[in-house]
Every structure is written in structure tokens, then in C-alpha cells.
Design an enzyme around this catalytic site. Structure first.
Site, PDB file in Angstrom:
ATOM      1  CG  ASP A  17      -1.877   1.126   1.260  1.00  0.00           C
ATOM      2  OD1 ASP A  17      -2.289   1.582   0.173  1.00  0.00           O
ATOM      3  OD2 ASP A  17      -2.244   1.577   2.364  1.00  0.00           O
ATOM      4  CD  GLU A  77      -4.901   0.777  -2.807  1.00  0.00           C
ATOM      5  OE1 GLU A  77      -5.754  -0.031  -2.418  1.00  0.00           O
ATOM      6  OE2 GLU A  77      -4.581   1.800  -2.170  1.00  0.00           O
ATOM      7  CG  ASP A 151      -1.194   3.108   5.800  1.00  0.00           C
ATOM      8  OD1 ASP A 151      -1.318   3.781   4.780  1.00  0.00           O
ATOM      9  OD2 ASP A 151      -1.480   3.526   6.940  1.00  0.00           O
TER      10      ASP A 151
END
Length: 167
Positions: A17, A77, A151
Site C-alpha cells: 500500500d 495499489e 496501511d
């Protein structure tokens, strides 16, 4: 099930992330159709440092993780809409640094949207964070008492999604 896939081979996947303030990282091992969390963390950088120093800290930490675990695939991501343009530029730079570090090692890179991750884990691309967290905890057999930074949890969800995609 894919008849050409070797289910007896252990595979290592890393989910990331991205960011430069906080970077979630999760390393999974997939073997015999089961995912096992090997390592997870949230890399935190000091807000007082300039962006270059913060990127360097992210790069150093990702470098170490890639060297230790030697993943087959790195899933990250993709950028989505940000209201703050300074933030989106910093996150884009962090994504570039991370993709470079994986690329020079020959690690396959897969970008996933938040909707793909949510859909993979919950069956609903518009699932909320609590639904995704519930599924991550169930799949990885993580206790509800253990506090996990968002996260880091997102990185676990990304890693689980790419692991499921590879079969």
C-alpha cells in the site's frame, strides 16, 4: 483450479500500500492453496524530513524486504483520486521507486485498484474497510485483539488478492 499451475511449489507474494508518509507491506507465502503471512509492517517516515529523505527511507526498507524474501510477484495499489495534489505527486514518486526496486530484480509487478482488492476479498468492489479487515483476519487467521495499522492491513489485502489471482 488451473491444471497447469504447480500447487506443490511455494510462492512468495508481496503486497504494498504505497505512500511516502506510511507504506504498508505484507509478505505472503502460498503453498497448497493456503496463504501464510510471513511478515508485515508499516514503514513510517518522519514528517519533519524533506521528501527526498523520506523516499530514501522507503527505498532502503523495501530493498531489505525484497532481498530477504525474494518474491515472485510484487502487487501494489494503483493511484486513485486524491484531493491534495502534493500528496498524489509524493505517492506517485514512491510507487516509481518501489516499482524500480522490483523491476531491477526481475520481480513481476501487478498494479491493483482498490475496487479489485475489495471485490476479491469480499465479493463487493464497494465494500467498506471493516468488511475487508474481517476477510483478511479470517483468511490469515489473525486475532481480533491484534491492532493492525490500516496501511499494513491494506497491504495484506493486496497480497491476498494477487495470491488468489495467480491460481
Amino acid at each position: 483450479m488451473n491444471p497447469e499451475y504447480d500447487y506443490t511449489k511455494k510462492r512468495i507474494y508481496i503486497g504494498i500500500d504505497p505512500g511516502y508518509d506510511r507504506v504498508g507491506v505484507a509478505v505472503l507465502e502460498r503453498f497448497n492453496n493456503l496463504d501464510n503471512l510471513l511478515y508485515s509492517t508499516c514503514i513510517l517516515t518522519d514528517k519533519k524530513d524533506d521528501k527526498n529523505k523520506r523516499m530514501l527511507k522507503v527505498a532502503e526498507n523495501i530493498n531489505i524486504i525484497l532481498d530477504i524474501y525474494k518474491p515472485e510477484v510484487l502487487a501494489i495499489e494503483s493511484l486513485f483520486l486524491f484531493k491534495n495534489h502534493k500528496t498524489v505527486i509524493g505517492v506517485a514518486e514512491a510507487i516509481g521507486v518501489i516499482k524500480y526496486l522490483a523491476g531491477v530484480r526481475g520481480i513481476k509487478i501487478i498494479e491493483l485498484t482498490p475496487m479489485q482488492v475489495k471485490s476479491s476479498l469480499s465479493g463487493d468492489g464497494h465494500a467498506d474497510k471493516s468488511q475487508v479487515e474481517y476477510m483478511v483476519r479470517q483468511i490469515l487467521k489473525l486475532s481480533n485483539e491484534k491492532k493492525i495499522i490500516d496501511d499494513e492491513l491494506d497491504a495484506m489485502a493486496i497480497a491476498l488478492t494477487v495470491s488468489a489471482m495467480r491460481e
